[in-house]
Every structure is written in C-alpha cells, then in structure tokens.
Design an enzyme around this catalytic site. Structure first.
Site, PDB file in Angstrom:
ATOM      1  N   LYS A  78      53.804  -0.304  18.323  1.00 41.05           N
ATOM      2  CA  LYS A  78      52.984  -1.201  17.500  1.00 41.05           C
ATOM      3  C   LYS A  78      52.117  -0.356  16.586  1.00 41.05           C
ATOM      4  O   LYS A  78      51.382   0.527  17.045  1.00 41.05           O
ATOM      5  CB  LYS A  78      52.091  -2.098  18.352  1.00 41.05           C
ATOM      6  CG  LYS A  78      51.217  -3.040  17.508  1.00 41.05           C
ATOM      7  CD  LYS A  78      50.414  -4.005  18.362  1.00 41.05           C
ATOM      8  CE  LYS A  78      49.119  -3.442  18.870  1.00 41.05           C
ATOM      9  NZ  LYS A  78      48.074  -3.293  17.804  1.00 41.05           N
ATOM     10  N   ASP A  94      51.427  -4.863  13.069  1.00 41.35           N
ATOM     11  CA  ASP A  94      50.416  -5.861  13.423  1.00 41.35           C
ATOM     12  C   ASP A  94      49.261  -5.831  12.423  1.00 41.35           C
ATOM     13  O   ASP A  94      48.255  -5.171  12.648  1.00 41.35           O
ATOM     14  CB  ASP A  94      49.915  -5.583  14.847  1.00 41.35           C
ATOM     15  CG  ASP A  94      48.968  -6.652  15.348  1.00 41.35           C
ATOM     16  OD1 ASP A  94      48.979  -7.769  14.798  1.00 41.35           O
ATOM     17  OD2 ASP A  94      48.218  -6.366  16.299  1.00 41.35           O
ATOM     18  N   LYS A 111      48.088  -8.903  10.991  1.00 40.95           N
ATOM     19  CA  LYS A 111      47.385 -10.193  11.116  1.00 40.95           C
ATOM     20  C   LYS A 111      47.023 -10.790   9.755  1.00 40.95           C
ATOM     21  O   LYS A 111      45.859 -11.022   9.449  1.00 40.95           O
ATOM     22  CB  LYS A 111      46.137 -10.041  11.990  1.00 40.95           C
ATOM     23  CG  LYS A 111      46.418  -9.575  13.410  1.00 40.95           C
ATOM     24  CD  LYS A 111      45.144  -9.480  14.230  1.00 40.95           C
ATOM     25  CE  LYS A 111      45.405  -9.044  15.650  1.00 40.95           C
ATOM     26  NZ  LYS A 111      45.817  -7.618  15.745  1.00 40.95           N
ATOM     27  N   ASP A 162      45.244 -15.358   4.692  1.00 40.87           N
ATOM     28  CA  ASP A 162      44.768 -15.570   3.327  1.00 40.87           C
ATOM     29  C   ASP A 162      45.385 -16.869   2.825  1.00 40.87           C
ATOM     30  O   ASP A 162      46.017 -17.597   3.585  1.00 40.87           O
ATOM     31  CB  ASP A 162      45.167 -14.369   2.455  1.00 40.87           C
ATOM     32  CG  ASP A 162      44.167 -14.091   1.330  1.00 40.87           C
ATOM     33  OD1 ASP A 162      43.826 -15.054   0.602  1.00 40.87           O
ATOM     34  OD2 ASP A 162      43.735 -12.939   1.187  1.00 40.87           O
ATOM     35  N   THR A 180      42.438 -11.515  22.430  1.00 40.17           N
ATOM     36  CA  THR A 180      42.111 -11.342  23.854  1.00 40.17           C
ATOM     37  C   THR A 180      40.682 -10.851  24.056  1.00 40.17           C
ATOM     38  O   THR A 180      40.186 -10.844  25.179  1.00 40.17           O
ATOM     39  CB  THR A 180      43.089 -10.366  24.531  1.00 40.17           C
ATOM     40  OG1 THR A 180      43.155  -9.152  23.780  1.00 40.17           O
ATOM     41  CG2 THR A 180      44.475 -10.988  24.622  1.00 40.17           C
ATOM     42  N   ARG A 236      46.068   2.072  25.434  1.00 41.06           N
ATOM     43  CA  ARG A 236      45.356   3.185  26.059  1.00 41.06           C
ATOM     44  C   ARG A 236      45.864   3.576  27.437  1.00 41.06           C
ATOM     45  O   ARG A 236      45.870   4.768  27.765  1.00 41.06           O
ATOM     46  CB  ARG A 236      43.852   2.856  26.082  1.00 41.06           C
ATOM     47  CG  ARG A 236      43.225   2.961  24.708  1.00 41.06           C
ATOM     48  CD  ARG A 236      41.855   2.295  24.604  1.00 41.06           C
ATOM     49  NE  ARG A 236      41.978   0.837  24.499  1.00 41.06           N
ATOM     50  CZ  ARG A 236      40.977   0.032  24.177  1.00 41.06           C
ATOM     51  NH1 ARG A 236      39.784   0.539  23.924  1.00 41.06           N
ATOM     52  NH2 ARG A 236      41.162  -1.269  24.089  1.00 41.06           N
TER      53      ARG A 236
END
Length: 234
Positions: free
Chosen positions: A32, A59, A61, A64, A122, A214
């Site tokens: 990603k 990614d 997002k 608009d 999240t 991570r």
C-alpha cells in the site's frame, strides 16, 4: 490466498527500498502506497513498482467534486495499480465518477483497478463521530449506510474496521471487497488506531484482505513478520 497488504508509510525512496528488499519477491508482495510516499515520489515510482511485479494499493482517498475525482481517477488508472480509494462521505455521484474515471483511464488489455470506498477511518472513535462529525447514527449504522451507498454507486468494496465486516457481509453480500486496516498481531501496540483486531479475528469475521504497516515494517525481520501474518490470516 487472501492478500495481506503491507502499508509502506515512509517518505523516502531509501526507506522504501530497504523495506521492499526484506519482504520477498515482487510477485509475492502486495503493498500500500499512501499519501506520505506518493506526495514525495509521485506517480513514476508507482509505475516502476507495478512493472516490477508488485500489486499496489494506491491509497489517496479522493474526495472532491465529481468531475475533479473523475479526472484524477482517470490518471491513476494509467499507473498499473490494483486498488485505489475514495471517501464514501463524498456521496454517490462522486463515487460513480471515480469508477467511471478508472474505466476510462485503464489502458487496453489491462484490468480496471478496484475502487474501494473509505467508510469511517479506524482512528475515529464513537465520541468523535457523535460530537465532532455530529452524526446521530451509531458507528455501525454509519458504516453500514456508507457501505450501501458505495455499492449502489459502483464501488468494488469498502475500507472498514474488521469489527464491522461480519455485519456488512450479511447486509451487503459476499460479492464485495472488505479491506480492513487496524490489524495488530496479538501483543502489538495499538498505536493511533481505535478499532483493531488480530489477523485471525479478521479471517474469522470475513475480511477479504487486511492492511498491516508498523507490525511488519518496524520489526527486525519484516519478511518473517509478513509471512507469519499471511499464515495467520489464511
């Protein structure tokens, strides 16, 4: 095998190269690329990695007015990516425009990238939903409403918490992608995530694929961590 997508939340090509060298062969790795890396390196890096064989979830997002999102999606479709994202909060017209842009921009013979709609991040808690977004719905009701809008508007799936997947399967069906971040192996820190689950829980609840950052990229042996999470999820 259901995909485990490695979130490459780095901001330099040097960091990226180091992590990729420790994950395995490109054809075995799904990555990603988010805003941090994309805004630093631009689209050329995405095209390069796609040509090397990596599956890529870009990614960004998009959120608009519909025409702007259409034009942006049309450009992203040329990069060889597998997934990309819009915010479901942008509404049905915007989601449909993104899908149309991806179709229009995909080169002949290539697969149209899958469009995933972000429901609620999240990191958003029930308190933030209620008191900052001023949403009268519960978190589960809000996610359900946004997911239904996304499907009706041409999206291929949603980004959602693993905690919501089981209910979404029941209400929306199995012919939809449920891609879940907020995955933390047992014993890992939650970091800045509010709604988390283990890879095994995500598998049990029906996640189509999971996104892990991570807990893989910051370990001493990213390849071993990646393989262990793949095994647990599948």
């Amino acid at each position: 095998m259901k995909p485990v997508i490695v979130a490459l939340d780095v901001d330099t090509q040097e960091q990226l190269t180091k992590i990729l060298s420790n994950l395995g062969q490109p054809q075995d790795v799904f990555i990603k690329i988010g805003m941090e890396l994309f805004y630093h390196t631009g689209p050329e890096l995405v095209k390069k990695l796609a040509k090397q064989g990596y599956q890529i979830f870009l990614d960004l997002k998009l959120h608009d007015i519909p025409n702007t999102v259409y034009q942006a999606a049309k450009q992203l479709a040329k990069l060889g990516i597998t997934y990309t994202t819009v915010h479901a909060l942008g509404g049905s017209q915007m989601i449909q425009a993104a899908k149309d842009g991806l179709i229009a921009g995909t080169p002949n013979g290539a697969n149209v990238p899958k469009l995933l709609a972000v429901t609620e991040l999240t990191s958003i808690s029930d308190e933030v939903l209620r008191f900052e977004q001023n949403c009268a719905l519960s978190m589960s009701e809000q996610v359900m409403s946004l997911a239904k809008t996304a499907k009706k508007s041409g999206a291929d799936g949603v980004i959602c918490s693993p905690l919501e997947v089981k209910e979404l399967h029941q209400a929306i069906g199995n012919d939809f992608l449920y891609v879940t971040p907020g995955i933390r192996p047992k014993g890992s820190s939650k970091d800045d995530q509010s709604r988390v689950a283990t890879p095994a829980q995500a598998r049990e609840w029906g996640s189509t694929s999971i996104v892990v950052g991570r807990p893989i990229t910051l370990t001493s042996d990213p390849h071993a961590a990646y393989e262990a999470i793949k095994k647990e999820f599948n």
